[in-house]
Scaffold this motif. Structure first.
Motif, PDB file in Angstrom:
ATOM      1  N   ASN A 104     -28.138  26.256   2.013  1.00 32.49           N
ATOM      2  CA  ASN A 104     -29.261  25.532   1.440  1.00 32.49           C
ATOM      3  C   ASN A 104     -29.276  24.111   1.996  1.00 32.49           C
ATOM      4  OD1 ASN A 104     -31.189  24.242  -0.084  1.00 32.49           O
ATOM      5  ND2 ASN A 104     -30.298  24.770  -2.068  1.00 32.49           N
ATOM      6  N   PRO A 105     -30.270  23.762   2.837  1.00 33.62           N
ATOM      7  CA  PRO A 105     -30.271  22.421   3.436  1.00 33.62           C
ATOM      8  C   PRO A 105     -30.421  21.302   2.426  1.00 33.62           C
ATOM      9  CG  PRO A 105     -32.320  23.585   3.895  1.00 33.62           C
ATOM     10  CD  PRO A 105     -31.388  24.588   3.290  1.00 33.62           C
ATOM     11  N   TRP A 106     -30.885  21.630   1.200  1.00 31.19           N
ATOM     12  CA  TRP A 106     -31.012  20.614   0.153  1.00 31.19           C
ATOM     13  C   TRP A 106     -29.791  20.594  -0.767  1.00 31.19           C
ATOM     14  CZ3 TRP A 106     -35.058  23.633   1.825  1.00 31.19           C
ATOM     15  CH2 TRP A 106     -36.122  22.947   2.425  1.00 31.19           C
ATOM     16  N   GLY A 107     -28.847  21.485  -0.541  1.00 31.47           N
ATOM     17  CA  GLY A 107     -27.653  21.532  -1.359  1.00 31.47           C
ATOM     18  C   GLY A 107     -26.715  20.375  -1.061  1.00 31.47           C
ATOM     19  N   GLU A 108     -25.779  20.141  -1.975  1.00 32.25           N
ATOM     20  CA  GLU A 108     -24.804  19.068  -1.791  1.00 32.25           C
ATOM     21  C   GLU A 108     -23.722  19.488  -0.799  1.00 32.25           C
ATOM     22  OE1 GLU A 108     -25.074  16.049  -3.007  1.00 32.25           O
ATOM     23  OE2 GLU A 108     -26.903  16.574  -4.087  1.00 32.25           O
ATOM     24  N   LEU A 109     -23.151  18.508  -0.140  1.00 34.11           N
ATOM     25  CA  LEU A 109     -22.066  18.758   0.803  1.00 34.11           C
ATOM     26  C   LEU A 109     -20.826  19.246   0.063  1.00 34.11           C
ATOM     27  CD1 LEU A 109     -20.752  18.422   3.681  1.00 34.11           C
ATOM     28  CD2 LEU A 109     -20.101  16.109   2.935  1.00 34.11           C
ATOM     29  N   ASP A 110     -20.267  20.353   0.518  1.00 30.34           N
ATOM     30  CA  ASP A 110     -18.935  20.781   0.076  1.00 30.34           C
ATOM     31  C   ASP A 110     -17.998  20.423   1.229  1.00 30.34           C
ATOM     32  OD1 ASP A 110     -16.595  21.963  -0.689  1.00 30.34           O
ATOM     33  OD2 ASP A 110     -17.454  23.915  -1.167  1.00 30.34           O
ATOM     34  N   ALA A 111     -17.378  19.245   1.128  1.00 30.48           N
ATOM     35  CA  ALA A 111     -16.604  18.711   2.246  1.00 30.48           C
ATOM     36  C   ALA A 111     -15.418  19.577   2.613  1.00 30.48           C
ATOM     37  CB  ALA A 111     -16.136  17.292   1.918  1.00 30.48           C
ATOM     38  N   ALA A 112     -14.896  20.342   1.645  1.00 35.14           N
ATOM     39  CA  ALA A 112     -13.720  21.168   1.914  1.00 35.14           C
ATOM     40  C   ALA A 112     -14.075  22.527   2.500  1.00 35.14           C
ATOM     41  CB  ALA A 112     -12.918  21.367   0.629  1.00 35.14           C
TER      42      ALA A 112
END
Length: 243
Positions: free
Chosen positions: A34-42
């Motif tokens: 989802n390009p609008w989703g939040e970054l999951d850095a891990a």
């Protein structure tokens, strides 16, 4: 001609409808895609990671949330103005990522610290295990924040152009310490004095350089110019560059 125009309008219409459906939550897709989703850095990076990373770096709340996902070790520092074009906002004193130590600790903007954390997790450690046979336990640096101009190795008028170091958006990396064996240094292991690449250690440095280009806006290494013979210059906020 009319058929081609109709097909084009139909494609754009469907794309717009799909975009609206995803953006409003009517059509649910996994957060990873989802390009609008939040970054999951891990999470393992994918084609959308660079978009999410850019958004996280531009928002302090998102940025600090992502640092916690990566287990970045830091203490807060107050905002500071130290001169024309110098100072920092939303910065921190970073001492490591997880079990890896950053030697010495440095002041970095949150966005630069986030890029470093992503680089460590998704590029540095995999490259170390592949080429050095052991994870890294420390990364040695030559400094980060400094109120100064860009160093080209040649005389330039004072105040000509501030370095990204002047806003705590850059760090210079000189060496990597694996859990086993001696430290890998840019000055000794990028190439030997006779110009021959070091087996194992040089490929690690090449992968470390390439990996940094995935997560930082600007990366300069020993092949760029004589000023960088002994370090990687990593920065955020400037022009895209991988040299």
């Amino acid at each position: 001609m009319r058929g081609r125009l109709f097909a084009t309008l139909l494609v754009f219409g469907l794309a717009g409808a799909a975009t609206y459906a995803v953006a409003t939550g009517w059509l649910a897709i996994p957060d990873d895609y989802n390009p609008w989703g939040e970054l999951d850095a891990a999470a393992q990076p994918n084609l959308l990671t660079s978009i999410k990373l850019r958004r996280a770096r531009e928002d302090a709340m998102r940025c600090f949330t992502s640092l916690r996902q990566l287990d970045v070790k830091y203490t807060g520092v107050p905002d500071r103005d130290t001169g024309p074009g110098c100072g920092f906002r939303d910065a921190l004193r970073m001492s490591g990522v997880g079990a890896l130590k950053l030697q010495p600790s440095v002041i970095l903007s949150c966005r630069a610290a986030l890029s470093f954390g992503m680089w460590e997790r998704h590029a540095l450690q995999p490259a170390a295990r592949e080429h050095l046979g052991a994870p890294l336990v420390a990364v040695r640096n030559l400094g980060s924040y400094a109120c100064r101009d860009v160093n080209t190795g040649e005389p330039v008028p004072e105040g000509a152009r501030r370095s990204r170091h002047a806003t705590a958006d850059a760090i210079d990396i000189a060496a990597f310490v694996p859990a086993e064996g001696r430290a890998v240094t840019l000055v000794d292991d990028w190439t030997r004095r006779d110009g021959v690449a070091q087996p194992g250690r040089a490929p690690f440095l090449r992968d470390a350089h390439a990996g940094a280009c995935r997560f930082f806006d600007g990366v300069l290494g020993p092949d760029y110019n004589a000023v960088h013979y002994d370090h990687f210059h990593l920065e955020d906020g400037g022009w895209r560059s991988c040299r």
